[in-house]
Write a protein that holds these residues in place. Structure first.
Motif, PDB file in Angstrom:
ATOM      1  N   LEU A  97       0.830  -1.198   0.000  1.00  0.00           N
ATOM      2  CA  LEU A  97       0.000   0.000   0.000  1.00  0.00           C
ATOM      3  C   LEU A  97       0.869   1.254   0.000  1.00  0.00           C
ATOM      4  O   LEU A  97       1.853   1.317   0.746  1.00  0.00           O
ATOM      5  CB  LEU A  97      -0.909   0.014   1.236  1.00  0.00           C
ATOM      6  N   VAL A  98       0.488   2.227  -0.810  1.00  0.00           N
ATOM      7  CA  VAL A  98       1.202   3.500  -0.870  1.00  0.00           C
ATOM      8  C   VAL A  98       0.188   4.634  -0.808  1.00  0.00           C
ATOM      9  O   VAL A  98      -0.675   4.742  -1.683  1.00  0.00           O
ATOM     10  CB  VAL A  98       2.046   3.622  -2.148  1.00  0.00           C
ATOM     11  N   GLU A  99       0.323   5.468   0.223  1.00  0.00           N
ATOM     12  CA  GLU A  99      -0.574   6.604   0.382  1.00  0.00           C
ATOM     13  C   GLU A  99      -0.013   7.850  -0.287  1.00  0.00           C
ATOM     14  O   GLU A  99       1.204   8.000  -0.423  1.00  0.00           O
ATOM     15  CB  GLU A  99      -0.786   6.924   1.876  1.00  0.00           C
ATOM     16  N   SER A 100      -0.907   8.737  -0.669  1.00  0.00           N
ATOM     17  CA  SER A 100      -0.514  10.028  -1.236  1.00  0.00           C
ATOM     18  C   SER A 100      -1.642  11.012  -1.003  1.00  0.00           C
ATOM     19  O   SER A 100      -2.739  10.632  -0.598  1.00  0.00           O
ATOM     20  CB  SER A 100      -0.212   9.901  -2.732  1.00  0.00           C
ATOM     21  N   GLY A 101      -1.348  12.286  -1.267  1.00  0.00           N
ATOM     22  CA  GLY A 101      -2.382  13.309  -1.195  1.00  0.00           C
ATOM     23  C   GLY A 101      -2.334  14.190   0.033  1.00  0.00           C
ATOM     24  O   GLY A 101      -3.103  15.145   0.133  1.00  0.00           O
ATOM     25  N   GLY A 102      -1.444  13.878   0.959  1.00  0.00           N
ATOM     26  CA  GLY A 102      -1.337  14.717   2.138  1.00  0.00           C
ATOM     27  C   GLY A 102      -0.720  16.067   1.812  1.00  0.00           C
ATOM     28  O   GLY A 102      -0.247  16.301   0.699  1.00  0.00           O
ATOM     29  N   GLY A 103      -0.724  16.943   2.802  1.00  0.00           N
ATOM     30  CA  GLY A 103      -0.126  18.256   2.597  1.00  0.00           C
ATOM     31  C   GLY A 103      -0.458  19.199   3.724  1.00  0.00           C
ATOM     32  O   GLY A 103      -1.011  18.796   4.752  1.00  0.00           O
ATOM     33  N   LEU A 104      -0.091  20.456   3.509  1.00  0.00           N
ATOM     34  CA  LEU A 104      -0.352  21.520   4.473  1.00  0.00           C
ATOM     35  C   LEU A 104      -1.584  22.282   3.992  1.00  0.00           C
ATOM     36  O   LEU A 104      -1.626  22.744   2.849  1.00  0.00           O
ATOM     37  CB  LEU A 104       0.852  22.452   4.566  1.00  0.00           C
ATOM     38  N   SER A 140      -5.215   9.333  -1.156  1.00  0.00           N
ATOM     39  CA  SER A 140      -5.337   8.143  -1.991  1.00  0.00           C
ATOM     40  C   SER A 140      -4.440   7.042  -1.459  1.00  0.00           C
ATOM     41  O   SER A 140      -3.394   7.316  -0.872  1.00  0.00           O
ATOM     42  CB  SER A 140      -4.942   8.458  -3.435  1.00  0.00           C
ATOM     43  N   CYS A 141      -4.856   5.826  -1.684  1.00  0.00           N
ATOM     44  CA  CYS A 141      -4.079   4.656  -1.287  1.00  0.00           C
ATOM     45  C   CYS A 141      -4.047   3.714  -2.485  1.00  0.00           C
ATOM     46  O   CYS A 141      -5.087   3.191  -2.890  1.00  0.00           O
ATOM     47  CB  CYS A 141      -4.723   3.988  -0.085  1.00  0.00           C
ATOM     48  N   ALA A 142      -2.864   3.532  -3.044  1.00  0.00           N
ATOM     49  CA  ALA A 142      -2.696   2.652  -4.194  1.00  0.00           C
ATOM     50  C   ALA A 142      -2.182   1.298  -3.721  1.00  0.00           C
ATOM     51  O   ALA A 142      -1.178   1.228  -3.002  1.00  0.00           O
ATOM     52  CB  ALA A 142      -1.715   3.265  -5.182  1.00  0.00           C
ATOM     53  N   ALA A 143      -2.879   0.246  -4.108  1.00  0.00           N
ATOM     54  CA  ALA A 143      -2.510  -1.108  -3.707  1.00  0.00           C
ATOM     55  C   ALA A 143      -1.857  -1.839  -4.872  1.00  0.00           C
ATOM     56  O   ALA A 143      -2.206  -1.629  -6.034  1.00  0.00           O
ATOM     57  CB  ALA A 143      -3.734  -1.868  -3.236  1.00  0.00           C
ATOM     58  N   SER A 144      -0.930  -2.721  -4.536  1.00  0.00           N
ATOM     59  CA  SER A 144      -0.279  -3.559  -5.540  1.00  0.00           C
ATOM     60  C   SER A 144       0.069  -4.896  -4.918  1.00  0.00           C
ATOM     61  O   SER A 144       0.022  -5.072  -3.703  1.00  0.00           O
ATOM     62  CB  SER A 144       0.981  -2.880  -6.076  1.00  0.00           C
ATOM     63  N   LYS A 181      -9.603  -0.282  -9.875  1.00  0.00           N
ATOM     64  CA  LYS A 181      -8.321   0.429  -9.937  1.00  0.00           C
ATOM     65  C   LYS A 181      -7.396   0.066  -8.785  1.00  0.00           C
ATOM     66  O   LYS A 181      -6.281   0.575  -8.708  1.00  0.00           O
ATOM     67  CB  LYS A 181      -8.571   1.939  -9.935  1.00  0.00           C
ATOM     68  N   ASN A 182      -7.892  -0.781  -7.902  1.00  0.00           N
ATOM     69  CA  ASN A 182      -7.103  -1.151  -6.712  1.00  0.00           C
ATOM     70  C   ASN A 182      -6.733   0.066  -5.875  1.00  0.00           C
ATOM     71  O   ASN A 182      -5.595   0.192  -5.410  1.00  0.00           O
ATOM     72  CB  ASN A 182      -5.831  -1.924  -7.127  1.00  0.00           C
ATOM     73  N   MET A 183      -7.719   0.937  -5.677  1.00  0.00           N
ATOM     74  CA  MET A 183      -7.494   2.197  -4.977  1.00  0.00           C
ATOM     75  C   MET A 183      -8.498   2.386  -3.843  1.00  0.00           C
ATOM     76  O   MET A 183      -9.649   1.926  -3.936  1.00  0.00           O
ATOM     77  CB  MET A 183      -7.632   3.384  -5.938  1.00  0.00           C
ATOM     78  N   VAL A 184      -8.053   3.081  -2.827  1.00  0.00           N
ATOM     79  CA  VAL A 184      -8.918   3.490  -1.722  1.00  0.00           C
ATOM     80  C   VAL A 184      -8.692   4.986  -1.507  1.00  0.00           C
ATOM     81  O   VAL A 184      -7.567   5.484  -1.693  1.00  0.00           O
ATOM     82  CB  VAL A 184      -8.584   2.714  -0.436  1.00  0.00           C
ATOM     83  N   TYR A 185      -9.737   5.676  -1.104  1.00  0.00           N
ATOM     84  CA  TYR A 185      -9.654   7.122  -0.952  1.00  0.00           C
ATOM     85  C   TYR A 185     -10.210   7.550   0.402  1.00  0.00           C
ATOM     86  O   TYR A 185     -11.057   6.868   0.997  1.00  0.00           O
ATOM     87  CB  TYR A 185     -10.458   7.819  -2.059  1.00  0.00           C
ATOM     88  N   LEU A 186      -9.731   8.703   0.847  1.00  0.00           N
ATOM     89  CA  LEU A 186     -10.298   9.332   2.027  1.00  0.00           C
ATOM     90  C   LEU A 186     -10.451  10.816   1.712  1.00  0.00           C
ATOM     91  O   LEU A 186      -9.462  11.531   1.606  1.00  0.00           O
ATOM     92  CB  LEU A 186      -9.419   9.131   3.260  1.00  0.00           C
TER      93      LEU A 186
END
Length: 122
Positions: free
Chosen positions: A4-11, A21-25, A76-81
Protein backbone atom coordinates in the motif's frame (compact mmCIF):
# COMPACT_ATOMS: atom_id res chain seq x y z
CA UNK A 1 0.46 -9.52 1.20
CA UNK A 2 -0.78 -6.42 -0.49
CA UNK A 3 1.52 -3.40 -0.71
CA UNK A 4 0.00 0.00 0.00
CA UNK A 5 1.20 3.50 -0.87
CA UNK A 6 -0.57 6.60 0.38
CA UNK A 7 -0.51 10.03 -1.24
CA UNK A 8 -2.38 13.31 -1.19
CA UNK A 9 -1.34 14.72 2.14
CA UNK A 10 -0.13 18.26 2.60
CA UNK A 11 -0.35 21.52 4.47
CA UNK A 12 -3.82 23.07 4.48
CA UNK A 13 -5.59 25.78 6.40
CA UNK A 14 -8.35 24.97 8.85
CA UNK A 15 -11.62 24.52 7.03
CA UNK A 16 -9.91 23.22 3.92
CA UNK A 17 -10.11 19.86 2.22
CA UNK A 18 -7.81 17.11 1.02
CA UNK A 19 -8.28 13.84 -0.79
CA UNK A 20 -5.98 11.06 0.32
CA UNK A 21 -5.34 8.14 -1.99
CA UNK A 22 -4.08 4.66 -1.29
CA UNK A 23 -2.70 2.65 -4.19
CA UNK A 24 -2.51 -1.11 -3.71
CA UNK A 25 -0.28 -3.56 -5.54
CA UNK A 26 0.75 -7.15 -5.29
CA UNK A 27 -2.78 -8.41 -4.81
CA UNK A 28 -6.24 -7.14 -5.63
CA UNK A 29 -8.01 -5.50 -2.72
CA UNK A 30 -11.48 -6.74 -3.60
CA UNK A 31 -11.36 -9.33 -0.81
CA UNK A 32 -10.06 -6.96 1.86
CA UNK A 33 -11.67 -4.54 4.21
CA UNK A 34 -9.74 -1.29 3.88
CA UNK A 35 -9.16 1.21 6.63
CA UNK A 36 -7.58 4.54 7.38
CA UNK A 37 -5.81 5.25 10.64
CA UNK A 38 -3.85 8.26 11.83
CA UNK A 39 -1.14 9.00 14.34
CA UNK A 40 -0.30 12.41 15.74
CA UNK A 41 3.07 13.10 17.40
CA UNK A 42 3.17 11.66 20.89
CA UNK A 43 -0.16 9.89 20.50
CA UNK A 44 -1.34 6.38 19.79
CA UNK A 45 -2.39 5.35 16.30
CA UNK A 46 -6.14 5.81 16.08
CA UNK A 47 -8.88 4.50 13.87
CA UNK A 48 -10.39 6.91 11.33
CA UNK A 49 -12.58 4.97 8.89
CA UNK A 50 -13.13 1.54 7.38
CA UNK A 51 -14.94 0.25 4.30
CA UNK A 52 -16.09 -3.27 3.50
CA UNK A 53 -14.68 -5.24 0.60
CA UNK A 54 -17.61 -4.37 -1.65
CA UNK A 55 -17.85 -0.77 -0.49
CA UNK A 56 -21.38 -1.21 0.85
CA UNK A 57 -20.56 -0.68 4.52
CA UNK A 58 -18.55 2.11 6.07
CA UNK A 59 -17.80 3.06 9.63
CA UNK A 60 -16.18 6.20 11.03
CA UNK A 61 -14.65 7.44 14.23
CA UNK A 62 -16.95 9.89 15.98
CA UNK A 63 -14.32 12.62 15.65
CA UNK A 64 -14.49 12.55 11.84
CA UNK A 65 -18.07 11.53 11.17
CA UNK A 66 -19.74 13.93 8.76
CA UNK A 67 -16.42 15.40 7.61
CA UNK A 68 -14.53 12.40 6.22
CA UNK A 69 -15.67 9.99 3.53
CA UNK A 70 -13.98 6.70 2.71
CA UNK A 71 -14.46 5.12 -0.70
CA UNK A 72 -12.84 2.50 -2.88
CA UNK A 73 -12.45 1.55 -6.53
CA UNK A 74 -11.66 -2.14 -6.68
CA UNK A 75 -11.19 -2.03 -10.44
CA UNK A 76 -8.32 0.43 -9.94
CA UNK A 77 -7.10 -1.15 -6.71
CA UNK A 78 -7.49 2.20 -4.98
CA UNK A 79 -8.92 3.49 -1.72
CA UNK A 80 -9.65 7.12 -0.95
CA UNK A 81 -10.30 9.33 2.03
CA UNK A 82 -11.99 12.64 1.34
CA UNK A 83 -11.42 14.93 4.28
CA UNK A 84 -13.37 18.18 4.57
CA UNK A 85 -13.69 20.93 7.16
CA UNK A 86 -10.21 20.17 8.42
CA UNK A 87 -9.30 21.10 11.96
CA UNK A 88 -5.85 21.56 13.52
CA UNK A 89 -6.51 18.43 15.60
CA UNK A 90 -6.69 16.42 12.36
CA UNK A 91 -2.94 16.96 11.95
CA UNK A 92 -1.36 13.50 11.81
CA UNK A 93 0.33 10.90 9.68
CA UNK A 94 -2.46 9.07 7.86
CA UNK A 95 -2.09 5.37 7.12
CA UNK A 96 -3.98 3.08 4.78
CA UNK A 97 -4.43 -0.53 5.90
CA UNK A 98 -5.86 -3.78 4.53
CA UNK A 99 -7.51 -6.42 6.68
CA UNK A 100 -9.47 -9.62 6.43
CA UNK A 101 -12.55 -8.15 8.09
CA UNK A 102 -14.11 -4.88 9.11
CA UNK A 103 -12.76 -3.49 12.33
CA UNK A 104 -11.51 -0.47 14.19
CA UNK A 105 -8.46 -1.99 15.85
CA UNK A 106 -5.10 -1.58 14.15
CA UNK A 107 -4.03 -5.09 15.09
CA UNK A 108 -6.76 -6.46 12.86
CA UNK A 109 -5.11 -5.09 9.73
CA UNK A 110 -2.18 -7.01 8.32
CA UNK A 111 -0.90 -4.70 5.60
CA UNK A 112 0.06 -1.07 6.05
CA UNK A 113 1.40 1.77 3.97
CA UNK A 114 4.08 4.22 5.04
CA UNK A 115 1.66 7.06 5.62
CA UNK A 116 1.02 10.51 4.22
CA UNK A 117 1.32 13.63 6.38
CA UNK A 118 -1.63 15.95 6.85
CA UNK A 119 -0.90 19.24 8.58
CA UNK A 120 -3.69 21.70 9.33
CA UNK A 121 -2.82 25.26 10.26
CA UNK A 122 -5.14 27.40 12.32
Amino acid sequence: QVQLVESGGGLVQAGGSLRLSCAASGRTINSYAMGWFRQAPGKEREFVAVISWGGYTTYYADSVKGRFTISRDNAKNMVYLQINSLKPEDTALYYCAAGQRMGTVAAGFGSWGQGTQVTVSS
